[in-house]
Design a protein around this motif. Structure first.
Motif, PDB file in Angstrom:
ATOM      1  N   THR A  14      -6.200   4.553   5.904  1.00 42.81           N
ATOM      2  CA  THR A  14      -5.440   5.762   5.582  1.00 42.81           C
ATOM      3  C   THR A  14      -5.462   6.139   4.108  1.00 42.81           C
ATOM      4  O   THR A  14      -4.921   7.185   3.746  1.00 42.81           O
ATOM      5  CB  THR A  14      -3.974   5.590   6.017  1.00 42.81           C
ATOM      6  N   SER A  15      -6.040   5.316   3.247  1.00 42.57           N
ATOM      7  CA  SER A  15      -6.045   5.644   1.819  1.00 42.57           C
ATOM      8  C   SER A  15      -7.221   4.951   1.147  1.00 42.57           C
ATOM      9  O   SER A  15      -7.819   4.011   1.692  1.00 42.57           O
ATOM     10  CB  SER A  15      -4.732   5.204   1.153  1.00 42.57           C
ATOM     11  N   GLU A  16      -7.554   5.424  -0.053  1.00 43.93           N
ATOM     12  CA  GLU A  16      -8.644   4.802  -0.805  1.00 43.93           C
ATOM     13  C   GLU A  16      -8.297   3.373  -1.193  1.00 43.93           C
ATOM     14  O   GLU A  16      -9.168   2.499  -1.226  1.00 43.93           O
ATOM     15  CB  GLU A  16      -8.947   5.633  -2.052  1.00 43.93           C
ATOM     16  N   GLN A  17      -7.013   3.128  -1.493  1.00 47.35           N
ATOM     17  CA  GLN A  17      -6.614   1.770  -1.857  1.00 47.35           C
ATOM     18  C   GLN A  17      -6.839   0.805  -0.692  1.00 47.35           C
ATOM     19  O   GLN A  17      -7.358  -0.301  -0.873  1.00 47.35           O
ATOM     20  CB  GLN A  17      -5.141   1.749  -2.283  1.00 47.35           C
ATOM     21  N   ARG A  19      -9.633  -2.432  -0.231  1.00 47.98           N
ATOM     22  CA  ARG A  19      -9.291  -3.785   0.217  1.00 47.98           C
ATOM     23  C   ARG A  19     -10.146  -4.208   1.411  1.00 47.98           C
ATOM     24  O   ARG A  19     -10.255  -5.399   1.700  1.00 47.98           O
ATOM     25  CB  ARG A  19      -7.804  -3.855   0.587  1.00 47.98           C
ATOM     26  N   HIS A  20     -10.728  -3.222   2.109  1.00 45.21           N
ATOM     27  CA  HIS A  20     -11.675  -3.517   3.188  1.00 45.21           C
ATOM     28  C   HIS A  20     -13.120  -3.422   2.692  1.00 45.21           C
ATOM     29  O   HIS A  20     -14.045  -3.422   3.505  1.00 45.21           O
ATOM     30  CB  HIS A  20     -11.468  -2.536   4.346  1.00 45.21           C
ATOM     31  N   HIS A  21     -13.292  -3.311   1.374  1.00 45.05           N
ATOM     32  CA  HIS A  21     -14.609  -3.231   0.740  1.00 45.05           C
ATOM     33  C   HIS A  21     -15.381  -2.001   1.208  1.00 45.05           C
ATOM     34  O   HIS A  21     -16.609  -2.041   1.354  1.00 45.05           O
ATOM     35  CB  HIS A  21     -15.416  -4.508   1.011  1.00 45.05           C
ATOM     36  N   VAL A  22     -14.654  -0.907   1.456  1.00 48.02           N
ATOM     37  CA  VAL A  22     -15.260   0.384   1.789  1.00 48.02           C
ATOM     38  C   VAL A  22     -15.089   1.277   0.568  1.00 48.02           C
ATOM     39  O   VAL A  22     -13.963   1.611   0.194  1.00 48.02           O
ATOM     40  CB  VAL A  22     -14.595   1.017   3.026  1.00 48.02           C
ATOM     41  N   MET A  23     -16.198   1.663  -0.055  1.00 44.84           N
ATOM     42  CA  MET A  23     -16.134   2.387  -1.324  1.00 44.84           C
ATOM     43  C   MET A  23     -16.318   3.889  -1.178  1.00 44.84           C
ATOM     44  O   MET A  23     -16.286   4.611  -2.162  1.00 44.84           O
ATOM     45  CB  MET A  23     -17.196   1.832  -2.293  1.00 44.84           C
ATOM     46  N   ALA A  24     -16.539   4.391   0.023  1.00 43.98           N
ATOM     47  CA  ALA A  24     -16.748   5.830   0.198  1.00 43.98           C
ATOM     48  C   ALA A  24     -15.466   6.577  -0.149  1.00 43.98           C
ATOM     49  O   ALA A  24     -14.369   6.154   0.226  1.00 43.98           O
ATOM     50  CB  ALA A  24     -17.157   6.134   1.634  1.00 43.98           C
ATOM     51  N   PRO A  25     -15.573   7.704  -0.867  1.00 44.12           N
ATOM     52  CA  PRO A  25     -14.358   8.453  -1.249  1.00 44.12           C
ATOM     53  C   PRO A  25     -13.725   9.124  -0.043  1.00 44.12           C
ATOM     54  O   PRO A  25     -14.397   9.462   0.936  1.00 44.12           O
ATOM     55  CB  PRO A  25     -14.880   9.479  -2.253  1.00 44.12           C
ATOM     56  N   PHE A  26     -12.424   9.330  -0.129  1.00 44.26           N
ATOM     57  CA  PHE A  26     -11.682  10.014   0.923  1.00 44.26           C
ATOM     58  C   PHE A  26     -11.678  11.511   0.643  1.00 44.26           C
ATOM     59  O   PHE A  26     -11.686  11.946  -0.509  1.00 44.26           O
ATOM     60  CB  PHE A  26     -10.242   9.494   0.988  1.00 44.26           C
ATOM     61  N   ALA A  27     -11.646  12.276   1.720  1.00 40.98           N
ATOM     62  CA  ALA A  27     -11.584  13.728   1.571  1.00 40.98           C
ATOM     63  C   ALA A  27     -10.185  14.134   1.144  1.00 40.98           C
ATOM     64  O   ALA A  27      -9.223  13.403   1.304  1.00 40.98           O
ATOM     65  CB  ALA A  27     -11.961  14.412   2.884  1.00 40.98           C
ATOM     66  N   ALA A  28     -10.089  15.322   0.565  1.00 43.58           N
ATOM     67  CA  ALA A  28      -8.789  15.880   0.178  1.00 43.58           C
ATOM     68  C   ALA A  28      -8.482  17.072   1.079  1.00 43.58           C
ATOM     69  O   ALA A  28      -9.311  17.976   1.190  1.00 43.58           O
ATOM     70  CB  ALA A  28      -8.807  16.317  -1.282  1.00 43.58           C
ATOM     71  N   LEU A  59       0.833  -1.193   0.000  1.00 41.58           N
ATOM     72  CA  LEU A  59       0.000   0.000   0.000  1.00 41.58           C
ATOM     73  C   LEU A  59       0.875   1.253   0.000  1.00 41.58           C
ATOM     74  O   LEU A  59       2.049   1.206   0.375  1.00 41.58           O
ATOM     75  CB  LEU A  59      -0.913   0.022   1.227  1.00 41.58           C
ATOM     76  N   ASP A  60       0.267   2.363  -0.413  1.00 36.28           N
ATOM     77  CA  ASP A  60       0.891   3.695  -0.298  1.00 36.28           C
ATOM     78  C   ASP A  60       2.137   3.848  -1.155  1.00 36.28           C
ATOM     79  O   ASP A  60       3.051   4.598  -0.799  1.00 36.28           O
ATOM     80  CB  ASP A  60       1.235   4.018   1.164  1.00 36.28           C
ATOM     81  N   LEU A  61       2.195   3.162  -2.284  1.00 35.01           N
ATOM     82  CA  LEU A  61       3.302   3.370  -3.210  1.00 35.01           C
ATOM     83  C   LEU A  61       2.937   4.484  -4.193  1.00 35.01           C
ATOM     84  O   LEU A  61       1.817   4.537  -4.696  1.00 35.01           O
ATOM     85  CB  LEU A  61       3.614   2.092  -3.985  1.00 35.01           C
ATOM     86  N   THR A  62       3.888   5.359  -4.467  1.00 34.98           N
ATOM     87  CA  THR A  62       3.660   6.417  -5.450  1.00 34.98           C
ATOM     88  C   THR A  62       3.607   5.799  -6.844  1.00 34.98           C
ATOM     89  O   THR A  62       4.535   5.091  -7.240  1.00 34.98           O
ATOM     90  CB  THR A  62       4.784   7.457  -5.385  1.00 34.98           C
ATOM     91  N   PRO A  63       2.530   6.021  -7.592  1.00 30.96           N
ATOM     92  CA  PRO A  63       2.423   5.398  -8.918  1.00 30.96           C
ATOM     93  C   PRO A  63       3.562   5.822  -9.840  1.00 30.96           C
ATOM     94  O   PRO A  63       3.988   6.979  -9.851  1.00 30.96           O
ATOM     95  CB  PRO A  63       1.066   5.898  -9.437  1.00 30.96           C
TER      96      PRO A  63
END
Length: 415
Positions: free
Chosen positions: A202-205, A209-218, A101-105
């Motif tokens: 801590t991230s959308e990714q 993986r926890h099957h939570v689809m709500a978007p994260f705030a910016a 997780l949390d790798l910069t693309p």
């Protein structure tokens, strides 16, 4: 003032224990010395780093290194894999192609072998490295067993009740030879921190993986998942010692080198800023949300009570010491995904000194006269016809012209 407080404390000590004063000749002076020593005792290691003391092996049978806190799985992996070179990996914008997780693309990132293995991404190590680690007994399964064995050995040895009790007594004597008499007073009590933790994403990714689809705030914010968990202090307890109009505080912690330290803050404020001294290494998926303090009676022997409490806390600390990573906690595991490796480095270019400059290459090539400078060759004559005088003169003139041109081209050039 010191003499008045000392006389009052000596009398209270004698009455509370039902025994005569241990220093009948000069009680005020002995108690005054104790108070002065406590006041001048070293403060917490957050402000001062004293060299930790070790117990005498001849007195205890075993010498423990108290400068090291309780072992954790992350420390076992880091120590056993410190000679393995980091692996360069590339993050993908598609999380289904990521194990970590949390790798910069699209960015090259060096990741330690311990980080990959703790996250369950051992398959992303080069095949030769995996084979060597398995041969050396340092694969994930083997290191997990090392952690379990080490933690159990510490619980039965270094952090057993007798060993902790000896360590506390040793630290108290180092602080003041007579401080243990002060701890036998009736108004001494313990304060135990209690913290409420919540699990966070801590991230959308990670949320997917926890099957939570709500978007994260910016900007990205932590998202709470699951019910709160209340944990009592595991590795640290506060001793409260009322003396006159003030209350002195001692921190007893298995996570600090000195084990017993005097602090100059309120226990609640100190615990809020030094959770590591109370709870050790808190897993990255936990966030502390509420801190409470509760008073506890010290029992008949305060040192023994502390030793029993801290031994039990060390056993409860195992979940934190295990320190599961967020990759392994996710219901949707990506451990089967092999993280993309960085592309191989481009071969080094030949140095300019070994290359022929383009200008030199051009000058080295032979100059070929242009078509305009070359006279057209005379048409071949039939073998049965003799050339005329005019044709012979024309051919000689062309040969002379070509001779002059090639002579000019053959001269050496300078500059």
């Amino acid at each position: 003032m010191y003499f008045a407080i000392g006389e009052w404390l000596t009398t209270a000590l004698a009455l509370s224990n039902g025994i005569p004063s241990p220093y009948p000749a000069a009680p005020e002076q002995g108690m005054t010395t104790d108070l002065r020593r406590i006041a001048s005792a070293p403060v917490s290691t957050s402000a001062q780093h004293d060299k930790p003391c070790r117990l005498d092996a001849s007195a205890t049978g075993t010498a423990f290194d108290w400068s090291q806190p309780p072992t954790t799985r992350a420390r076992i992996f880091a120590e056993r894999l410190k000679d393995v070179r980091p692996v360069c990996v590339v993050g993908s914008r598609n999380d289904s192609e990521n194990c970590l997780l949390d790798l910069t693309p699209d960015a090259n990132v060096d990741v330690s072998a311990s980080r990959l293995m703790l996250a369950g991404c051992e398959g992303s190590l080069p095949a030769t490295v995996r084979a060597a680690l398995t041969h050396d007994g340092r694969d994930t399964q083997a290191l997990e067993q090392v952690f379990s064995d080490t933690f159990a050995a510490e619980s039965q040895g270094k952090f057993s009740v007798p060993a902790i009790e000896r360590r506390i007594n040793h630290s108290l004597r180092q602080m003041s030879p007579s401080v243990q008499r002060l701890l036998r007073r009736a108004d001494v009590y313990l304060e135990m921190p209690r913290v409420t933790f919540v699990r966070t994403l801590t991230s959308e990714q990670e949320a997917r993986r926890h099957h939570v689809m709500a978007p994260f705030a910016a900007p990205p914010a932590r998202r709470v998942t699951g019910a709160p968990e209340v944990r009592d202090a595991m590795l640290g307890v506060y001793i409260r010692l009322p003396i006159g109009d003030a209350v002195h505080t001692l921190l007893v912690s298995l996570a600090t080198p000195n084990t017993v330290e005097r602090i100059r803050q309120d226990p609640r404020a100190h615990a809020d800023g030094h959770l590591h001294a109370i709870f050790g290494d808190i897993p990255e998926y936990f966030q502390a949300t509420r801190l409470q303090m509760r008073a506890v009676a010290p029992g008949g022997d305060i040192v023994h009570t502390l030793a029993e409490w801290l031994h039990d806390g060390h056993q409860r600390y195992r979940d934190f010491a295990l320190g599961e990573t967020r990759e392994r906690l996710a219901p949707e595991s990506h451990r089967h995904v092999r993280q993309q490796a960085c592309p191989p480095a481009a071969p080094p270019r030949t140095t300019a000194a070994l290359q022929t400059p383009p200008l030199a290459q051009a000058s080295a090539q032979p100059e070929v006269p242009s078509q305009a400078d070359v006279a057209p060759a005379p048409a071949p004559l039939p073998r049965n016809r003799q050339p005329s005088v005019a044709e012979i003169a024309q051919a000689l003139a062309a040969l002379e012209r070509l001779d002059r041109q090639y002579r000019a081209l053959g001269r050496p050039r300078f500059g």
